[in-house]
Design a protein around this motif. Structure first.
Motif, short mmCIF file in Angstrom:
data_model
loop_
_atom_site.label_atom_id
_atom_site.label_comp_id
_atom_site.label_asym_id
_atom_site.label_seq_id
_atom_site.Cartn_x
_atom_site.Cartn_y
_atom_site.Cartn_z
N ARG A 1 27.46 78.71 -12.64
CA ARG A 1 27.35 80.16 -12.75
C ARG A 1 28.73 80.75 -13.00
O ARG A 1 29.72 80.31 -12.44
CB ARG A 1 26.76 80.76 -11.47
N SER B 1 23.73 78.26 -21.06
CA SER B 1 23.46 76.83 -21.15
C SER B 1 22.64 76.50 -22.38
O SER B 1 22.23 77.39 -23.14
CB SER B 1 22.71 76.37 -19.90
N LYS C 1 24.45 82.46 -16.38
CA LYS C 1 24.47 81.05 -16.73
C LYS C 1 24.22 80.96 -18.23
O LYS C 1 23.23 81.49 -18.72
CB LYS C 1 23.40 80.27 -15.97
#
Length: 211
Positions: free
Chosen positions: A125, A116, A114
């Motif tokens: 994912r 982010s 992931k």
């Protein structure tokens, strides 16, 4: 993260050159193992070694190394796609990289990640494979953020700041977002097609062992 604290954006040509060099080293290393193993029995025979099981023993090992090198290059090489992605999408900085798991597959070691920014929810994912065919997880990839280019619905590229190591990514659950991709606007779809990520590219060959 404050933009002033972001690392310097990667130079795309340097990133591609770095990963191309790693790929060439990987191929050269496998050839340096496989070719001598294939040649050894013939050299020993020419030198007068008697015919025996041990004389031909290196042959299958040499064939194994070269065969699986060819299979990996045909099925797990993503450097060309990454180049298209980087020419189709801008790179954006993400402050956090989380590696969830890893699978040792023939096409490469596939990581679930992931990528982010802190405070941003709903990041999907992604399944990621090293673009240079190297199996190792990039050094320092979880020590900070990463540069990302692409579309979370279709896939993209993750570049590790500093090292220029690069991973190709596509959604971990491709089928789950089939309807959302089908309903995406035409500009988004065309852009993904131009980048070569409109379809699922991960195709694990049906063979029992990996290289």
């Amino acid at each position: 993260m404050n933009p002033m604290n972001e690392p310097v954006a990667p130079h795309i040509e340097q990133v591609l050159k770095h990963n191309s060099t790693l790929l060439k080293r990987h191929v050269a290393g496998r050839l340096a193992i496989g070719v001598p193993l294939l040649a050894l029995p013939f050299v020993l025979h020419a030198l007068g070694a008697p015919n025996s099981f041990f004389l031909v023993l290196p042959l299958p090992f040499g064939l194994w190394v070269l065969l699986f090198l060819a299979i990996r290059l045909a099925n797990g090489l993503r450097l060309g796609v990454c180049k298209k992605v980087l020419s189709s999408y801008p790179v954006e900085y993400r402050t956090r990289v989380d590696r969830k798991e890893a699978q040792w597959l023939l096409l490469g070691t596939v990581y679930t990640v992931k990528v982010s920014s802190r405070g941003r929810q709903g990041t999907p994912r992604m399944r990621a494979v090293n673009a240079s065919a190297v199996r190792r997880w990039p050094k320092g990839a979880e020590n900070g953020g990463a540069w990302v280019a692409g579309d979370p619905l279709f896939g993209g590229v993750m570049i590790v700041p500093g090292s220029h190591d690069m991973l190709f990514m596509q959604p971990a659950n491709w089928k789950k977002s089939d309807q959302e991709r089908a309903q995406a606007d035409s500009v988004r779809i065309v852009r993904a097609q131009q980048a070569g990520i409109a379809k699922l590219l991960e195709r694990e060959p049906k063979v029992p062992y990996g290289a």
